[in-house]
Design a protein around this motif. Sequence first.
Motif, PDB file in Angstrom:
ATOM      1  N   LYS A 128       1.059  -1.465   0.115  1.00  0.00           N
ATOM      2  CA  LYS A 128       0.704   0.443  -0.327  1.00  0.00           C
ATOM      3  C   LYS A 128       0.781   0.871  -0.247  1.00  0.00           C
ATOM      4  O   LYS A 128      -0.027   2.486  -0.260  1.00  0.00           O
ATOM      5  CB  LYS A 128      -0.689  -0.457   0.586  1.00  0.00           C
ATOM      6  CG  LYS A 128      -1.980  -1.090   1.086  1.00  0.00           C
ATOM      7  CD  LYS A 128      -2.813  -0.865   2.787  1.00  0.00           C
ATOM      8  CE  LYS A 128      -3.829  -2.122   3.015  1.00  0.00           C
ATOM      9  NZ  LYS A 128      -4.229  -2.132   3.888  1.00  0.00           N
ATOM     10  N   LEU A 129       2.182   1.042  -0.291  1.00  0.00           N
ATOM     11  CA  LEU A 129       2.754   2.228   0.402  1.00  0.00           C
ATOM     12  C   LEU A 129       4.243   2.726  -0.909  1.00  0.00           C
ATOM     13  O   LEU A 129       3.730   1.912  -2.014  1.00  0.00           O
ATOM     14  CB  LEU A 129       3.772   2.086   1.467  1.00  0.00           C
ATOM     15  CG  LEU A 129       3.761   1.577   3.031  1.00  0.00           C
ATOM     16  CD1 LEU A 129       4.359   1.716   4.081  1.00  0.00           C
ATOM     17  CD2 LEU A 129       2.604   2.759   3.384  1.00  0.00           C
ATOM     18  N   GLU A 130       3.692   4.108  -1.381  1.00  0.00           N
ATOM     19  CA  GLU A 130       4.005   4.371  -2.750  1.00  0.00           C
ATOM     20  C   GLU A 130       5.630   4.592  -2.833  1.00  0.00           C
ATOM     21  O   GLU A 130       6.482   4.975  -1.493  1.00  0.00           O
ATOM     22  CB  GLU A 130       3.652   5.628  -2.923  1.00  0.00           C
ATOM     23  CG  GLU A 130       3.936   6.322  -4.088  1.00  0.00           C
ATOM     24  CD  GLU A 130       2.908   7.619  -4.198  1.00  0.00           C
ATOM     25  OE1 GLU A 130       3.883   8.783  -4.589  1.00  0.00           O
ATOM     26  OE2 GLU A 130       1.452   7.852  -4.935  1.00  0.00           O
ATOM     27  N   LEU A 131       5.859   4.301  -4.266  1.00  0.00           N
ATOM     28  CA  LEU A 131       7.562   3.976  -3.998  1.00  0.00           C
ATOM     29  C   LEU A 131       8.248   5.299  -5.250  1.00  0.00           C
ATOM     30  O   LEU A 131       7.610   5.937  -5.498  1.00  0.00           O
ATOM     31  CB  LEU A 131       7.785   2.358  -4.792  1.00  0.00           C
ATOM     32  CG  LEU A 131       7.550   1.208  -4.312  1.00  0.00           C
ATOM     33  CD1 LEU A 131       7.710   0.711  -5.326  1.00  0.00           C
ATOM     34  CD2 LEU A 131       8.373   1.216  -2.740  1.00  0.00           C
ATOM     35  N   VAL A 136      10.895  -2.547  -4.113  1.00  0.00           N
ATOM     36  CA  VAL A 136      10.843  -1.558  -2.225  1.00  0.00           C
ATOM     37  C   VAL A 136      11.706  -1.740  -1.395  1.00  0.00           C
ATOM     38  O   VAL A 136      12.088  -0.722  -0.571  1.00  0.00           O
ATOM     39  CB  VAL A 136       9.562  -2.757  -1.275  1.00  0.00           C
ATOM     40  CG1 VAL A 136       9.865  -2.778   0.430  1.00  0.00           C
ATOM     41  CG2 VAL A 136       8.333  -2.931  -1.824  1.00  0.00           C
ATOM     42  N   GLY A 137      13.055  -2.580  -1.506  1.00  0.00           N
ATOM     43  CA  GLY A 137      13.810  -2.845  -1.521  1.00  0.00           C
ATOM     44  C   GLY A 137      14.837  -1.342  -1.310  1.00  0.00           C
ATOM     45  O   GLY A 137      15.678  -1.175  -0.291  1.00  0.00           O
ATOM     46  N   TRP A 138      14.299  -1.000  -2.678  1.00  0.00           N
ATOM     47  CA  TRP A 138      15.609  -0.089  -2.569  1.00  0.00           C
ATOM     48  C   TRP A 138      14.795   1.927  -1.921  1.00  0.00           C
ATOM     49  O   TRP A 138      15.489   2.304  -1.341  1.00  0.00           O
ATOM     50  CB  TRP A 138      15.289   0.613  -3.845  1.00  0.00           C
ATOM     51  CG  TRP A 138      16.358   2.018  -4.933  1.00  0.00           C
ATOM     52  CD1 TRP A 138      17.462   1.831  -5.161  1.00  0.00           C
ATOM     53  CD2 TRP A 138      16.035   3.018  -5.079  1.00  0.00           C
ATOM     54  NE1 TRP A 138      18.223   3.064  -5.433  1.00  0.00           N
ATOM     55  CE2 TRP A 138      16.551   4.108  -5.404  1.00  0.00           C
ATOM     56  CE3 TRP A 138      14.888   4.155  -4.929  1.00  0.00           C
ATOM     57  CZ2 TRP A 138      16.865   5.009  -5.713  1.00  0.00           C
ATOM     58  CZ3 TRP A 138      15.053   5.140  -5.095  1.00  0.00           C
ATOM     59  CH2 TRP A 138      15.966   5.934  -5.289  1.00  0.00           C
ATOM     60  N   MET A 211       3.924   6.918   2.083  1.00  0.00           N
ATOM     61  CA  MET A 211       5.445   6.856   2.183  1.00  0.00           C
ATOM     62  C   MET A 211       5.254   6.049   3.592  1.00  0.00           C
ATOM     63  O   MET A 211       6.634   6.278   3.432  1.00  0.00           O
ATOM     64  CB  MET A 211       6.802   7.129   1.653  1.00  0.00           C
ATOM     65  CG  MET A 211       6.351   7.069  -0.051  1.00  0.00           C
ATOM     66  SD  MET A 211       8.594   8.174  -0.769  1.00  0.00           S
ATOM     67  CE  MET A 211       7.509   9.395  -0.274  1.00  0.00           C
ATOM     68  N   SER A 212       4.400   6.449   3.896  1.00  0.00           N
ATOM     69  CA  SER A 212       4.226   5.707   5.509  1.00  0.00           C
ATOM     70  C   SER A 212       3.017   5.161   5.896  1.00  0.00           C
ATOM     71  O   SER A 212       1.801   5.435   5.234  1.00  0.00           O
ATOM     72  CB  SER A 212       5.251   7.069   6.614  1.00  0.00           C
ATOM     73  OG  SER A 212       4.065   8.277   6.245  1.00  0.00           O
ATOM     74  N   SER A 213       3.307   4.657   6.716  1.00  0.00           N
ATOM     75  CA  SER A 213       2.082   4.102   8.067  1.00  0.00           C
ATOM     76  C   SER A 213       1.179   4.568   8.908  1.00  0.00           C
ATOM     77  O   SER A 213       2.077   5.612   8.685  1.00  0.00           O
ATOM     78  CB  SER A 213       2.391   2.533   7.998  1.00  0.00           C
ATOM     79  OG  SER A 213       3.074   2.155   9.466  1.00  0.00           O
ATOM     80  N   LYS A 214       0.041   4.475   8.890  1.00  0.00           N
ATOM     81  CA  LYS A 214      -0.812   5.806   9.818  1.00  0.00           C
ATOM     82  C   LYS A 214       0.167   5.575  11.421  1.00  0.00           C
ATOM     83  O   LYS A 214      -0.031   6.235  11.435  1.00  0.00           O
ATOM     84  CB  LYS A 214      -2.315   5.328   9.648  1.00  0.00           C
ATOM     85  CG  LYS A 214      -2.749   5.707  10.649  1.00  0.00           C
ATOM     86  CD  LYS A 214      -4.167   5.836  10.425  1.00  0.00           C
ATOM     87  CE  LYS A 214      -4.958   6.664  11.099  1.00  0.00           C
ATOM     88  NZ  LYS A 214      -7.092   6.147  11.272  1.00  0.00           N
ATOM     89  N   ASP A 256       4.744  -4.497  14.533  1.00  0.00           N
ATOM     90  CA  ASP A 256       4.006  -3.578  15.116  1.00  0.00           C
ATOM     91  C   ASP A 256       3.575  -2.654  14.121  1.00  0.00           C
ATOM     92  O   ASP A 256       2.421  -2.225  14.341  1.00  0.00           O
ATOM     93  CB  ASP A 256       4.174  -3.096  15.887  1.00  0.00           C
ATOM     94  CG  ASP A 256       4.330  -3.949  17.902  1.00  0.00           C
ATOM     95  OD1 ASP A 256       4.794  -5.351  17.160  1.00  0.00           O
ATOM     96  OD2 ASP A 256       5.226  -2.959  18.525  1.00  0.00           O
ATOM     97  N   GLY A 257       4.035  -3.008  12.945  1.00  0.00           N
ATOM     98  CA  GLY A 257       3.158  -1.906  11.325  1.00  0.00           C
ATOM     99  C   GLY A 257       3.717  -0.615  11.719  1.00  0.00           C
ATOM    100  O   GLY A 257       3.180   0.343  10.805  1.00  0.00           O
ATOM    101  N   TYR A 258       4.941   0.023  12.043  1.00  0.00           N
ATOM    102  CA  TYR A 258       5.363   0.958  11.621  1.00  0.00           C
ATOM    103  C   TYR A 258       6.009   1.099  10.708  1.00  0.00           C
ATOM    104  O   TYR A 258       7.814   0.662  10.549  1.00  0.00           O
ATOM    105  CB  TYR A 258       6.410   1.541  13.451  1.00  0.00           C
ATOM    106  CG  TYR A 258       4.994   2.222  14.460  1.00  0.00           C
ATOM    107  CD1 TYR A 258       4.740   3.360  14.423  1.00  0.00           C
ATOM    108  CD2 TYR A 258       5.482   0.358  14.858  1.00  0.00           C
ATOM    109  CE1 TYR A 258       3.843   3.256  15.897  1.00  0.00           C
ATOM    110  CE2 TYR A 258       4.135   0.710  16.498  1.00  0.00           C
ATOM    111  CZ  TYR A 258       3.210   2.027  16.371  1.00  0.00           C
ATOM    112  OH  TYR A 258       2.393   2.443  17.389  1.00  0.00           O
ATOM    113  N   HIS A 259       6.023   1.833   9.766  1.00  0.00           N
ATOM    114  CA  HIS A 259       7.012   2.364   7.978  1.00  0.00           C
ATOM    115  C   HIS A 259       6.837   3.467   7.753  1.00  0.00           C
ATOM    116  O   HIS A 259       5.595   3.752   7.884  1.00  0.00           O
ATOM    117  CB  HIS A 259       6.293   1.044   7.253  1.00  0.00           C
ATOM    118  CG  HIS A 259       5.699  -0.809   7.549  1.00  0.00           C
ATOM    119  ND1 HIS A 259       7.004  -1.547   7.899  1.00  0.00           N
ATOM    120  CD2 HIS A 259       5.003  -1.245   8.555  1.00  0.00           C
ATOM    121  CE1 HIS A 259       6.604  -2.639   8.354  1.00  0.00           C
ATOM    122  NE2 HIS A 259       5.748  -2.041   8.987  1.00  0.00           N
TER     123      HIS A 259
END
Length: 286
Positions: A128-131, A136-138, A211-214, A256-259
């Motif tokens: 769901k996060l934008e690149l 993803v790895g980059w 580019m970050s989780s809620k 825990d979902g922090y990205h």
Amino acid sequence: VTSATGAMSLLLLACLGVCHAAWEHTTTALDSVDASTGSKGRELVMIRTFEPTDAMIERMVRIRKECSPEREVIIAVNVPEVEEELFTPGVVKKILARQAKLKETLPPSSVVSYTNADIKARFPVMEKLELYWAGVGWNYHDEAIYYAKQKFESQYESRSGEKWMNHGLWVLEDDVEWSGNWNDLFDKYTKADFVASSMQQKTFYKYFRKMSSKKFQERFVFKPDNHTRPHVILAEEHLVKYSARFEKEMRQLLDDGYHAHSEYGTCSIATKLGFRVEELNEFEAW
């Protein structure tokens, strides 16, 4: 090229110059490679690579040679996948050939491989996060580092019958060069929990939110009371260090979902939680 007098070494690289201080918010013979790997209680050095050139491979060999018995050097290889408009079958074939040469040169036990699909499977929210570009790895280094480190630990335990003891982690990109001794450079920052380059406060704009989780936005975006805009701490990540305790915290947060995109996510987390954050010395210019 950056130069300094006396004992200062020259450093060549991809990007910038930085200065040293706590962040105010809180050579190369291929036949000389030692084939042994893994030991309890060693600091890990992870070199992340995607399309390694001959010069990069030789530098990896030199880093392995220079690091003391207290440090273990591994290569984390991001294996490409065919993707429309990004990596055609021809491009993937070329990259895989370079990766194969790396694996022929270095001991198999020092190399771990992963794909972007592996990271997405481990952390489904990444879909769901934008690149910015690439995969993803980059864009999201912490997730890639987590996956590669876990894979190394599993392989180490299978070889030795013992669990790897976490004593911290240095991570560098494959195009980073340092003309001095790498072990000496790492020794300068033994007390830091997180080390990076060119740290600066940056307004948390809309494209950062994509580019970050809620969960990250709710806990780790700085929201001052003096009517200034919410902000994060941006940092260059060509060479970074995680202490054992900070790496453990980062693993738990990812679980825990922090990205967040790692250029602002990692430093913001370290700063917000009060870890000891340092910048590379001004003569260690990238």
